[in-house]
Design an enzyme around this catalytic site. Structure first.
Site, PDB file in Angstrom:
ATOM      1  N   CYS A  26       0.784  -1.233  -0.142  1.00 18.06           N
ATOM      2  CA  CYS A  26       0.088   0.030  -0.063  1.00 18.06           C
ATOM      3  C   CYS A  26       0.855   1.096   0.022  1.00 18.06           C
ATOM      4  CB  CYS A  26      -1.074  -0.134   1.233  1.00 18.06           C
ATOM      5  SG  CYS A  26      -1.779   1.497   1.313  1.00 18.06           S
ATOM      6  N   CYS A  29       0.595   3.233   3.673  1.00 17.98           N
ATOM      7  CA  CYS A  29       0.593   2.483   4.977  1.00 17.98           C
ATOM      8  C   CYS A  29       1.671   1.559   4.864  1.00 17.98           C
ATOM      9  CB  CYS A  29      -0.441   2.262   5.913  1.00 17.98           C
ATOM     10  SG  CYS A  29      -1.262   0.542   5.224  1.00 17.98           S
ATOM     11  N   CYS A  74      -7.225  -1.270   1.196  1.00 14.41           N
ATOM     12  CA  CYS A  74      -6.412  -1.665   2.332  1.00 14.41           C
ATOM     13  C   CYS A  74      -6.900  -2.112   3.553  1.00 14.41           C
ATOM     14  CB  CYS A  74      -4.978  -0.756   2.509  1.00 14.41           C
ATOM     15  SG  CYS A  74      -3.906  -1.014   3.821  1.00 14.41           S
ATOM     16  N   CYS A  77      -5.262   0.882   6.414  1.00 18.71           N
ATOM     17  CA  CYS A  77      -5.440   2.158   6.578  1.00 18.71           C
ATOM     18  C   CYS A  77      -6.779   2.540   5.577  1.00 18.71           C
ATOM     19  CB  CYS A  77      -4.423   2.923   5.958  1.00 18.71           C
ATOM     20  SG  CYS A  77      -4.234   2.893   3.918  1.00 18.71           S
ATOM     21  N   CYS A  97      -7.941  -5.816 -10.088  1.00 17.89           N
ATOM     22  CA  CYS A  97      -7.544  -4.716 -10.746  1.00 17.89           C
ATOM     23  C   CYS A  97      -7.203  -3.418  -9.833  1.00 17.89           C
ATOM     24  CB  CYS A  97      -8.739  -4.348 -11.801  1.00 17.89           C
ATOM     25  SG  CYS A  97      -8.281  -3.292 -13.117  1.00 17.89           S
TER      26      CYS A  97
END
Length: 117
Positions: A26, A29, A74, A77, A97
């Site tokens: 991510c 984070c 995510c 976060c 995707c």
């Protein structure tokens, strides 16, 4: 884009053709989201994956284009990553995707970054 649930233009991600061994994390984070071995080229204009790292993704229904899609974020976060579709390769039949701008790539020989707070 990461927290506004938007997408960059198709074909604009540097990760579209990334094939090296490593981990996609991510961008906000640094939680590891996808292992590089599960990335594949679908030709959609966005990085695509067969499966995420278990427990690192949350999903929710998305009706912004009227038709139901499954949006994913995510798990740590809440940053918007993309959409999952039931049109991927076997064995799972899923295509995750992802927004390229929502990811960072850590080469397999490098250590993963510590999570950001």
């Amino acid at each position: 884009m990461l927290f506004e649930e938007q997408t960059e233009l198709p074909g604009s991600s540097a990760f579209n053709h990334e094939q090296r061994e490593g981990t996609f994390i991510c961008a906000a984070c640094y939680l590891p989201l996808f292992e590089g071995q599960y990335k594949y080229e679908r030709g959609t204009g966005w990085p695509s994956f067969i499966q995420p790292i278990a427990g690192h993704i949350d999903t929710k229904p998305d009706y912004t284009l009227i038709v139901l899609r499954t949006e994913y974020h995510c798990a740590r976060c809440g940053g918007h990553q993309g959409h999952v579709f039931k049109v991927g390769p076997r064995p799972r039949g899923e295509r995750w995707c992802n927004n390229g701008l929502a990811l960072k790539f850590v080469l397999g020989t490098d250590g993963l970054s510590q999570l950001r707070s």
